[in-house]
Design a protein around this motif. Structure first.
Motif: not given
Length: 170
Positions: A37-45, A52-56
């Motif tokens: 889940x942590x790896x996928x968090x980084x990959x989605x970000x 072009x979207x920087x998640x807040x």
């Protein structure tokens, strides 16, 4: 504009989902699931940044500690096919994070190489030629980007040989 808003909502939803999954898995002491889940968090970000979207929620400097936590968590898991692929994804995330953190790019490159090597080792231990092929191939690509051409060629040849073994087994 509507497409971009939909993508942003999708990215934010995916990030929230993976962060919640990581938290729940950590609470349940399920290391493999937490790391994934942590790896996928980084990959989605990273995918969001590439579009072009920087998640807040997660700016690039916050991604490196997340990835480090995922790798530390993966170290506590037994070798498995899933671990090999999780390591490959962590290596890809390390490599893809470099442009966003140029001051630590050499460290991230080294980390990616080490993670790809570990993924290949795990895959070979399990006789998973497909995962080994991916790990060697991604390491070869990393070395090609670093203009380490003789090593890149050797690793790419290893990747091809491993892929051929997969085909031979079918």
């Amino acid at each position: 504009m509507a497409r971009l808003n939909l993508q942003m909502a999708d990215f934010d939803t995916a990030l929230e989902f993976y962060q919640q999954s990581a938290s729940l898995a950590q609470h349940a002491q399920h290391d493999a699931m937490a790391a994934r889940a942590l790896i996928h968090t980084v990959m989605v970000a990273l995918r969001a940044y590439a579009q072009g979207y920087i998640p807040p929620v997660l700016q690039p400097p916050a991604l490196r500690p997340q990835l480090a936590q995922a790798l530390a968590t993966l170290q506590r898991t037994a070798p498995s096919h899933t671990k090999a692929y999780d390591l490959i994804n962590a290596g890809l995330a390390s490599a893809q994070l470099r442009p966003y953190l140029p001051e630590t790019a050499p460290d991230l490159e080294r980390q990616a190489a080490e993670v790809f090597l570990e993924a290949a080792t795990v895959a070979q231990t399990l006789h998973n030629q497909q995962a080994a092929s991916y790990a060697w191939g991604h390491l070869g690509h990393l070395y090609e980007d670093a203009q380490r051409y003789p090593e890149a060629l050797h690793l790419t040849q290893r990747a091809i040989f491993a892929a051929q073994q997969v085909q031979a087994d079918r």
